[in-house]
Design an enzyme around this catalytic site. Structure first.
Site, mmCIF file in Angstrom:
data_model
loop_
_atom_site.group_PDB
_atom_site.id
_atom_site.type_symbol
_atom_site.label_atom_id
_atom_site.label_comp_id
_atom_site.label_asym_id
_atom_site.label_seq_id
_atom_site.Cartn_x
_atom_site.Cartn_y
_atom_site.Cartn_z
ATOM 1 N N VAL A 135 -5.005 6.250 -6.021
ATOM 2 C CA VAL A 135 -4.024 5.141 -5.687
ATOM 3 C C VAL A 135 -4.298 5.098 -4.082
ATOM 4 C CG1 VAL A 135 -1.667 4.313 -5.202
ATOM 5 C CG2 VAL A 135 -2.489 5.619 -7.387
ATOM 6 N N GLU A 136 -4.303 6.128 -3.391
ATOM 7 C CA GLU A 136 -4.432 5.992 -1.902
ATOM 8 C C GLU A 136 -5.676 5.501 -1.291
ATOM 9 O OE1 GLU A 136 -2.238 6.239 0.486
ATOM 10 O OE2 GLU A 136 -0.832 7.907 0.161
#
Length: 478
Positions: free
Chosen positions: A162-163
């Site tokens: 996600v990051e």
């Protein structure tokens, strides 16, 4: 000497075979060797005896028994395959790291609209996880091991998806960097070093250590609520803390789903849970995660002296680009002077590198050449030309001031390669941020990053006149 009919010979042979198999399972090595000798002699005696047996017509039962004995004697020994039940498997028993993570997912995934939205998004982009597996392959096993050591939820190993989409050179528009997207202030708070030579936010070992320290702190701060800890990792503990206190004053629930948080954070947590849910139910959803071997992909070497990275590549027999890809925290051509460094290399290169390193004197871990000072030179100019900072250049040449003279000889590094982090960032398809300086034009910026002017305009929604403001931050996709 034993004499008898064929059936008796066969029965004796079965007895000897049983005895031999028992010895393999239950006797020590020396005893096993002795037993083999005894059995060999017994078989010779058996064959001799059977040859003296009267020639009689054997019935079908006797013939089949003899054939079974012969087959048993000639069939190689194969250890039975051991199938370990899922309920008692240890993490190391899995063949695939994704399976290892799947077996330890513990955070409850709610059946709500926010998670469903992102679940559908990822399911509609099956190639996304194929790409993620390729990027994560060198690092995922290490990260999983570090999380397990701290007894933290394995969902955290999915957070770099996600990051940063598992791009170690990824840089956000807010200047967050690395797999875990640390901001400079947060990195400093958790002792992640940043200097001219090195940015620990991109370093796999240091950034993972810092991220897990961060999560432990948030977990303790927010009453051991992992979702609020993940939210705080994205938007900051102050913002999550204020949202919790606001709900407490209004007698409202303080779980993540009840908090009023920034839009980015309200998507951040559901994205993580959607990926975890897809992984947990991959078979039922017919969604494939490209397998990653459940064994170490990297070896860590503790270096106590500065090391030229081109030498490291040569001694490990790997490409220099691979050294940078596995050690993305390195900004320059060598590790930092006067500093220990944990160098990551492929496991397969371990022995070769270790042998070459041990045979080389530490003073030869760097490669230098002589540079003669010319008119107009300064230490800053020479340093920029040879990619070394002024402080290191002064120390190397035992200079007490910035004064140099024409004709003076200085030691400077040999930098005969181009695999610097910017080139690798382009290779990985990363994003960087350019801060507009006085005199900058779109044309200059496009040439610097080797991208098209109209792409810079499109990425940043710039006005048609292309006017730039001093200190303006531009997103550049490499």
């Amino acid at each position: 000497m034993y004499q008898g009919n064929l059936a008796q010979c066969a029965a004796y042979a079965v007895f000897l075979l049983t005895l031999y198999q028992f010895s393999r399972r239950n006797l020590l090595l020396t005893e096993d060797f002795l037993m083999k000798k005894i059995l060999s002699l017994s078989f010779i005696l058996l064959l001799t005896a059977c040859q003296q047996t009267p020639n009689t017509t054997a019935n079908t039962e006797t013939t089949n028994q003899a054939q079974a004995v012969n087959a048993a004697l000639t069939k190689p020994h194969v250890e039975p395959e051991v199938n370990i039940p899922e309920s008692i498997k240890r993490p190391e028993d899995y063949a695939d790291v994704w399976q290892r993570i799947r077996s330890q997912l513990t955070i409850e995934v709610p059946d709500n609209e926010a998670v469903a939205k992102w679940r559908e998004y990822y399911l509609s982009h099956p190639n996304f996880m194929v790409t993620i597996s390729q990027r994560a392959e060198p690092f995922l096993y290490y990260i999983v091991e570090e999380i397990e050591k701290r007894n933290m939820p394995l969902e955290l190993a999915l957070l770099p998806i996600v990051e940063s989409a598992y791009l170690p050179y990824g840089v956000s528009s807010m200047s967050a960097a690395g797999l875990w997207q640390f901001m400079p202030v947060s990195a400093k708070r958790f002792n992640i070093e940043q200097n001219w030579w090195y940015d620990g936010r991109r370093d796999i070992v240091e950034s993972t250590r810092g991220a897990l320290d961060y999560f432990e702190f948030f977990h303790d701060t927010f009453d051991e609520d992992w979702l609020n800890a993940v939210a705080a990792f994205n938007s900051g503990e102050g913002r999550v803390g204020r949202a919790i206190r606001k709900n407490e004053r209004a007698n409202l629930a303080t779980d993540f789903w009840s908090l009023n948080l920034p839009e980015e954070t309200t998507h951040f947590v559901p994205k993580l849970l959607a990926i975890a849910d897809i992984l947990k139910n991959a078979e039922a959803l017919n969604y494939s995660f490209t397998p990653i071997e459940n064994k170490p992909a990297l070896a860590i070497f503790e270096l106590e002296e500065q090391l030229d990275l081109s030498l490291a590549a040569e001694w490990a027999n790997v490409e220099l680009a691979e050294i940078y890809q596995l050690n993305p925290g390195l900004n320059r051509w060598a590790t930092a002077p006067d500093s220990n460094y944990q160098l990551l290399l492929p496991v397969a290169a371990t022995n070769t590198f270790k042998e070459n390193l041990s045979r080389t004197d530490k003073k030869d871990w760097l490669r230098w050449q002589r540079y003669q000072v010319k008119a107009g030179d300064s230490l800053g100019k020479i340093g920029a030309l040879h990619n070394i900072d002024v402080a290191a250049l002064k120390k190397l040449n035992d200079l007490s001031s910035d004064m140099i003279r024409i004709g003076q000889e200085l030691a400077v590094p040999v930098t005969d390669y181009k695999a610097y982090p910017l080139a690798l960032a382009k290779l990985n398809g990363s994003q960087v941020t350019h801060k507009v300086k006085r005199g900058d034009t779109l044309w200059d910026i496009s040439r610097k990053y080797k991208v098209k002017v109209h792409d810079i305009v499109r990425w940043n929604n710039l006005p048609s006149d292309g006017f730039l403001k001093l200190e303006q931050k531009l997103k550049i996709i490499l």
